[in-house]
Design an enzyme around this catalytic site. Structure first.
Site, PDB file in Angstrom:
ATOM      1  N   ARG A 259      49.876  40.625  34.897  1.00  0.00           N
ATOM      2  CA  ARG A 259      50.675  41.108  36.025  1.00  0.00           C
ATOM      3  C   ARG A 259      50.941  39.914  36.945  1.00  0.00           C
ATOM      4  O   ARG A 259      50.024  39.234  37.385  1.00  0.00           O
ATOM      5  CB  ARG A 259      49.959  42.232  36.772  1.00  0.00           C
ATOM      6  CG  ARG A 259      48.565  41.900  37.259  1.00  0.00           C
ATOM      7  CD  ARG A 259      48.042  42.968  38.214  1.00  0.00           C
ATOM      8  NE  ARG A 259      46.618  42.822  38.458  1.00  0.00           N
ATOM      9  CZ  ARG A 259      46.075  41.983  39.320  1.00  0.00           C
ATOM     10  NH1 ARG A 259      46.838  41.180  40.030  1.00  0.00           N
ATOM     11  NH2 ARG A 259      44.760  41.926  39.475  1.00  0.00           N
ATOM     12  N   HIS A 263      47.297  43.308  42.364  1.00  0.00           N
ATOM     13  CA  HIS A 263      46.861  44.541  41.698  1.00  0.00           C
ATOM     14  C   HIS A 263      47.606  45.738  42.271  1.00  0.00           C
ATOM     15  O   HIS A 263      48.149  46.555  41.524  1.00  0.00           O
ATOM     16  CB  HIS A 263      45.359  44.717  41.874  1.00  0.00           C
ATOM     17  CG  HIS A 263      44.826  45.969  41.280  1.00  0.00           C
ATOM     18  ND1 HIS A 263      44.709  46.152  39.916  1.00  0.00           N
ATOM     19  CD2 HIS A 263      44.391  47.115  41.849  1.00  0.00           C
ATOM     20  CE1 HIS A 263      44.224  47.361  39.677  1.00  0.00           C
ATOM     21  NE2 HIS A 263      44.023  47.969  40.826  1.00  0.00           N
ATOM     22  N   TYR A 273      41.450  34.908  43.231  1.00  0.00           N
ATOM     23  CA  TYR A 273      40.730  34.965  41.959  1.00  0.00           C
ATOM     24  C   TYR A 273      41.543  34.449  40.774  1.00  0.00           C
ATOM     25  O   TYR A 273      41.048  34.427  39.645  1.00  0.00           O
ATOM     26  CB  TYR A 273      40.243  36.391  41.668  1.00  0.00           C
ATOM     27  CG  TYR A 273      41.318  37.463  41.716  1.00  0.00           C
ATOM     28  CD1 TYR A 273      42.091  37.756  40.607  1.00  0.00           C
ATOM     29  CD2 TYR A 273      41.557  38.194  42.885  1.00  0.00           C
ATOM     30  CE1 TYR A 273      43.068  38.732  40.642  1.00  0.00           C
ATOM     31  CE2 TYR A 273      42.524  39.176  42.934  1.00  0.00           C
ATOM     32  CZ  TYR A 273      43.283  39.445  41.813  1.00  0.00           C
ATOM     33  OH  TYR A 273      44.255  40.415  41.866  1.00  0.00           O
TER      34      TYR A 273
END
Length: 360
Positions: A259, A263, A273
């Protein structure tokens, strides 16, 4: 035991038809699709990318509620959906609204779902699906049940469900694929491995080298697919569907994808991250760029055609959000009426109070 595990892991090589340059590297696996089919898949992917961009903008404007970006996962989502029949039943996760739209859910209702409006959860007649599941993995056990229902009725249809790699770490995942395997449910389980369950990398979630190999313990078919290759996803799903309706049991499909956005739009910051190098590497695998190169090599696609799809998507998004805006707002009494066929006595008084307030 170590050798046994290694032998199992070595069986799950990633299935691919188109490489990153849009070149066919597995001619024998090419699906039987017409030129118009190929162009339609491209139209849908381009349309969905624009829909994603517009949805992010609408969310930032406060005109949408919950939204999980989809850019990067178009091949995984739409390649699998294109392999379905109208009779098949979709049980999606919260990122899987595009599959519902292409299965027949009106765009304005998808926007209403994002806003939490009850009309966004009402599937039109003929659209075999439930609204996107928010609870991680809950749709997997449900899909096993729907797939078993199709088997018992001897219907030529399957249940297909979607989750992410995080969903494959849930207990419902194991229970669902185990039940489906034990009872031969007509089901396909798609795990879209976009490398991170919100922020936790997949290698921190499981010691298994692939999610696909978890099919072995359930006694069902499993395959890992290049999720940025729409033809590979289509071919794998088409074969899995046929196996299910032929009585050969369910399949677990792991699509290796990414993606590009956060999120969800609810405050996630992927820069905390993910590295820039990782983002760059996956951008070079972009499913739309890859498929565009393939179609252009066959003289099936042009910049003019793509621009037409982009403008169509923009206009239809504009019309759909207007229709969503014109839909009467959900009331507290709507919520209570939809929840209960017969209002409990302890809520009846509250219901009357809200009904009076809403009438003013």
């Amino acid at each position: 035991m170590k050798r046994v595990l290694e032998n199992i892991e070595n069986q799950f090589e990633m299935f691919q038809i188109l490489n990153e340059k849009g070149e066919v590297v597995n001619e024998d696996a090419m699906p039987d699709l017409s030129d118009e089919d190929l162009k339609e898949i491209m139209r849908r992917m381009v349309y969905t990318r624009i829909l994603d961009q517009r949805s992010i903008a609408l969310n930032r404007q406060g005109r949408l509620g919950f939204y999980a970006p989809t850019a990067g996962q178009e091949a995984s989502q739409l390649g699998s959906q294109f392999a379905l029949d109208k009779a098949d039943f979709i049980l999606p996760g919260y990122r899987d609204v595009p599959q519902l739209i292409w299965q027949g859910l009106p765009l304005y209702q998808a926007f209403l779902f994002s806003r939490g409006h009850f009309k966004g959860n009402q599937m039109p007649e003929g659209v075999n699906a439930v609204s996107p599941q928010i609870i991680i993995g809950a749709q997997i056990t449900q899909a096993a049940g729907v797939g078993l229902g199709f088997k018992k009725r001897k219907e030529d249809a399957i249940a297909i469900t979607y989750t992410g790699d995080g969903g494959a770490s849930q207990g419902d995942f194991y229970e669902g694929i185990n039940f489906a395997g034990a009872f031969g449910a007509q089901a396909v389980f798609v795990v879209q491995n976009n490398q991170f369950a919100i922020s936790v990398p997949v290698d921190k979630q499981s010691a298994a080298q692939t999610i696909a190999q978890k099919a072995v313990a359930a006694g069902i078919e499993g395959i890992q697919v290049d999720g940025m290759d729409v033809l590979a996803v289509y071919a794998a799903t088409k074969e899995a569907r046929q196996r299910a309706v032929d009585g050969d049991g369910p399949t677990l499909i792991e699509t290796m994808t990414y993606r590009y956005g956060p999120h969800t739009m609810a405050g996630d910051d992927p820069t905390r991250y993910r590295t820039e190098d990782m983002d760059s590497d996956w951008e070079e695998k972009d499913p739309i760029v890859r498929f565009r190169k393939f179609l252009e090599s066959k003289d099936l696609w042009s910049e003019e055609e793509e621009n037409k799809v982009i403008e169509q998507a923009k206009e239809e998004v504009k019309a759909a959000i207007k229709e969503a805006d014109n839909t009467p707002k959900q009331k507290v009494t709507d919520l209570m009426e939809n929840m209960y066929e017969e209002m409990p006595s302890n809520l009846q008084e509250q219901y009357e109070e809200y009904k009076e307030k809403e009438s003013k």
